[in-house]
Design a protein around this motif. Sequence first.
Motif, PDB file in Angstrom:
ATOM      1  N   SER A  44       0.819  -1.215   0.000  1.00 25.89           N
ATOM      2  CA  SER A  44       0.000   0.000   0.000  1.00 25.89           C
ATOM      3  C   SER A  44       0.849   1.259   0.000  1.00 25.89           C
ATOM      4  O   SER A  44       0.553   2.237  -0.694  1.00 25.89           O
ATOM      5  N   ASN A  54       2.151   1.736  -3.332  1.00 31.11           N
ATOM      6  CA  ASN A  54       1.091   1.687  -4.335  1.00 31.11           C
ATOM      7  C   ASN A  54       1.307   0.546  -5.325  1.00 31.11           C
ATOM      8  O   ASN A  54       1.139   0.700  -6.535  1.00 31.11           O
ATOM      9  N   LYS A 109      -6.919  -2.696  -3.232  1.00 29.21           N
ATOM     10  CA  LYS A 109      -7.574  -1.401  -3.443  1.00 29.21           C
ATOM     11  C   LYS A 109      -8.935  -1.516  -4.121  1.00 29.21           C
ATOM     12  O   LYS A 109      -9.629  -0.518  -4.279  1.00 29.21           O
ATOM     13  N   ASN A 110      -9.303  -2.721  -4.559  1.00 28.94           N
ATOM     14  CA  ASN A 110     -10.607  -2.878  -5.207  1.00 28.94           C
ATOM     15  C   ASN A 110     -11.111  -4.305  -5.046  1.00 28.94           C
ATOM     16  O   ASN A 110     -10.371  -5.208  -4.621  1.00 28.94           O
ATOM     17  N   ILE A 158      -8.070  -5.429   4.778  1.00 22.06           N
ATOM     18  CA  ILE A 158      -7.844  -4.098   4.206  1.00 22.06           C
ATOM     19  C   ILE A 158      -7.680  -3.101   5.355  1.00 22.06           C
ATOM     20  O   ILE A 158      -8.266  -3.263   6.415  1.00 22.06           O
ATOM     21  N   SER A 176      -5.512   0.757   5.050  1.00 22.82           N
ATOM     22  CA  SER A 176      -5.425   2.126   4.515  1.00 22.82           C
ATOM     23  C   SER A 176      -6.480   2.389   3.448  1.00 22.82           C
ATOM     24  O   SER A 176      -7.145   3.437   3.456  1.00 22.82           O
ATOM     25  N   SER A 177      -6.668   1.444   2.535  1.00 19.53           N
ATOM     26  CA  SER A 177      -7.615   1.652   1.428  1.00 19.53           C
ATOM     27  C   SER A 177      -9.055   1.760   1.931  1.00 19.53           C
ATOM     28  O   SER A 177      -9.854   2.538   1.397  1.00 19.53           O
ATOM     29  N   ASP A 208     -11.382   5.049   1.627  1.00 27.11           N
ATOM     30  CA  ASP A 208     -12.632   4.873   0.870  1.00 27.11           C
ATOM     31  C   ASP A 208     -13.461   3.805   1.575  1.00 27.11           C
ATOM     32  O   ASP A 208     -13.357   2.614   1.290  1.00 27.11           O
ATOM     33  N   LEU A 243     -15.340   0.793   0.031  1.00 24.82           N
ATOM     34  CA  LEU A 243     -14.632  -0.394  -0.436  1.00 24.82           C
ATOM     35  C   LEU A 243     -15.042  -1.627   0.368  1.00 24.82           C
ATOM     36  O   LEU A 243     -15.072  -2.738  -0.162  1.00 24.82           O
TER      37      LEU A 243
END
Length: 257
Positions: free
Chosen positions: A55, A58, A84-85, A102, A104-105, A109, A112
């Motif tokens: 993360s 990235n 991230k998805n 999960i 940070s992501s 958001d 998510l």
Amino acid sequence: MLKPRIIPCLLIHNKGLVKTVKFNDPKYVGDPINVVRIFNEKEVDELIVLDIDASVKNEEPNYTLIEKLATECRMPLCYGGGIKNASQAQKIFNLGVEKIAISSSAILDINLIKEISKEVGAQSVVVIIDVKKKLFGGYDIYIYNGKKKVKKDLKNFILEIQELGVGEIVLNSIDNDGVMKGYDIDLISSIKSLINVPMTILGGAGTIDDIKEVVNKFGIIGVSAGSLFVFKGKYKAVLINYISKLDKVKIFDSISK
């Protein structure tokens, strides 16, 4: 009867396993696959593996490594790092991982959580919340390995993610990480009544008694640790270990006393 889960947590950095202290100074402790094989023999309840680079840099999750881990693992495996998805989560799930973690992501958001829950089922979605004590009481939430503080109220965030379909919450104390002087009991006490999904506490275990203290006070709860299961002795020699069956029985028996 449900019993507490006692869960080693392994950190991957530069493709090797490391252990940190307060999220800093990663110390190499071994090869991920070899460590999983050792834990297989020790009949570990569950395993959390977190890629702490993905993360921050990235990067995509390391699917090759994840597949190797899932193939070797004989216990339920929770994997996090770089997700991230929902499609990434589904791909990891298809490789044989039971839970998707999960952090940070999800904090950046929050929707998510709902997206991944729809894809793999709410019971398989774990949100890890890294927290640090405020100077005058309470806790701040951090992302990117404790490098960035976010403006979210911890208690409100916990309530929100449960509404969105999180299956489990892992609370990780940055202050206690790697210190091996016990869990943050005040942290657990402050939020336990808000949580109606499985909860795991991470950060601070140095002895079996630290685990027993949490179970005694809070009952059915996931108790995770890193240093306790990779180090031995005051000089922290690397030795992969786990709780004996006898110690487990003593911990479980303490719930009803």
